[in-house]
Design a protein around this motif. Structure first.
Motif, PDB file in Angstrom:
ATOM      1  N   ALA A  95       1.042  -0.960  -0.048  1.00 40.90           N
ATOM      2  CA  ALA A  95       0.374  -0.492  -0.005  1.00 40.90           C
ATOM      3  C   ALA A  95       1.057   1.108  -0.034  1.00 40.90           C
ATOM      4  O   ALA A  95       1.506   1.555   0.830  1.00 40.90           O
ATOM      5  CB  ALA A  95      -0.746  -0.162   1.212  1.00 40.90           C
ATOM      6  N   ARG A 149      -3.141  -1.974   4.333  1.00 44.91           N
ATOM      7  CA  ARG A 149      -1.745  -2.052   4.767  1.00 44.91           C
ATOM      8  C   ARG A 149      -1.451  -3.295   5.511  1.00 44.91           C
ATOM      9  O   ARG A 149      -0.822  -3.213   6.165  1.00 44.91           O
ATOM     10  CB  ARG A 149      -2.298  -0.563   6.108  1.00 44.91           C
ATOM     11  CG  ARG A 149      -2.344   0.720   5.178  1.00 44.91           C
ATOM     12  CD  ARG A 149      -2.704   1.905   6.098  1.00 44.91           C
ATOM     13  NE  ARG A 149      -3.127   3.229   5.550  1.00 44.91           N
ATOM     14  CZ  ARG A 149      -2.751   4.121   6.427  1.00 44.91           C
ATOM     15  NH1 ARG A 149      -2.103   4.391   7.473  1.00 44.91           N
ATOM     16  NH2 ARG A 149      -2.826   5.386   5.289  1.00 44.91           N
ATOM     17  N   GLU A 197      -7.166   1.934   4.069  1.00 47.75           N
ATOM     18  CA  GLU A 197      -6.521   1.493   5.122  1.00 47.75           C
ATOM     19  C   GLU A 197      -6.776  -0.397   5.245  1.00 47.75           C
ATOM     20  O   GLU A 197      -5.540  -0.348   5.658  1.00 47.75           O
ATOM     21  CB  GLU A 197      -7.274   2.305   5.907  1.00 47.75           C
ATOM     22  CG  GLU A 197      -5.892   1.472   7.472  1.00 47.75           C
ATOM     23  CD  GLU A 197      -6.293   2.677   8.679  1.00 47.75           C
ATOM     24  OE1 GLU A 197      -5.733   2.163  10.036  1.00 47.75           O
ATOM     25  OE2 GLU A 197      -7.407   3.049   8.540  1.00 47.75           O
TER      26      GLU A 197
END
Length: 298
Positions: A43, A62, A59
């Protein structure tokens, strides 16, 4: 409708890697027909291309576990559910190593592997993999050729533009003959032509939480794929569909179930799977969602 779910691989669920086997076993016991992984390499902090047409990277990307390892654990923990990838970024892997890994997974699962491939969208991932992104389509085509050779001949020998496999003995072949079903993703014209020419099926996407399911988003592209398949001399009726039901974080259970129901009623989709990374907080919550979806959608 056959219904599957993603394994604990991305987002909050990735922090419970030790629970993959339990999730797979219990999801199968609850009635899941298939268990799935995706493929994210990294990411980037400052992405040059955002996800899904946006500016950034979610997110949940990640925290990502290796797809091959996750599939292996799930395959060993289950007996019936198919083990699928939607999708592996095939151009980022050396075809011989990809073939070895997928053959191993198919043998561990005793022929339950569903191999799904795509080309991805992140320049940073291609940079990290050491592969020029501009070659991704040609490399996917070549990977499919190399996989076919690896799975169906012995000795195996292959030479392409990017790949060379010298004559080699490969004594292990997939349990499912002549090879695991190969599904391809993508909506671009080149991707549609590739599905029509050489895949066992297509991998469309629906997103509960972003509006009502639109049957045309599946039916129109699939009609084009089948037309192209017929023009290429293939029987279009053999091409399958597996729908990725990819809820937004705000989606409700009712919206997820409605998408599954509508797809089964208004398209030729007879197999789908629910992406859990945006809506499950932990493995126990994911299993509760599995229970509720299966109890409501069937």
């Amino acid at each position: 409708m056959r219904i599957g779910f993603t394994l604990p691989q991305m987002g909050p669920l990735a922090h419970q890697a030790h629970e993959i086997g339990r999730f797979a076993k219990e999801a199968e016991e609850l009635g899941a027909d298939s268990l799935w992984v995706g493929d994210r390499i990294l990411a980037p902090v400052e992405p040059s291309v955002g996800y899904g047409g946006g500016d950034g990277i979610p997110e949940v990307f990640r925290t990502v576990l290796d797809p091959f390892a996750v599939m292996a654990v799930a395959a060993a923990a289950t007996e019936r559910a198919e083990i699928g990838a939607n999708v592996l970024q095939a151009p980022c892997y050396a075809p011989a190593l990809l073939a070895r890994s997928l053959t191993t997974l198919d043998l561990i699962s005793e022929g339950r592997l569903l191999a799904g491939f795509g080309t991805g969208w992140s320049p940073e991932e291609y940079l990290a993999a050491g592969v020029p992104m501009k070659e991704r389509g040609a490399r996917l085509d070549e990977a499919l050729d190399a996989l076919e050779a690896w799975w169906t001949t012995d000795p195996v020998e292959f030479e392409g533009t990017y790949t060379r496999i010298p004559a080699a003995h490969v004594g292990l072949k997939p349990a499912r003959r002549p090879h695991p079903p190969v599904y391809l993703a993508g909506f671009a014209p080149a991707a549609m032509r590739r599905v029509a020419r050489r895949a066992d099926g297509w991998l469309p996407v629906a997103q509960p939480g972003s509006g009502a399911f639109a049957p045309g988003s599946v039916n129109t592209p699939m009609a084009q794929v089948r037309r192209l398949a017929a023009e290429a001399g293939r029987d279009p009726s053999v091409l399958g569909l597996i729908l990725r039901v990819y809820p937004t974080p705000e989606a409700t259970l009712e919206e997820v179930v409605a998408t599954i129901t509508d797809a089964g009623r208004e398209t030729d989709v007879d197999h789908c799977f629910v992406e859990l990374m945006n809506i499950a907080h932990d493995v126990d919550h994911a299993l509760e969602l599995v229970r509720r979806v299966l109890g409501t959608a069937r």
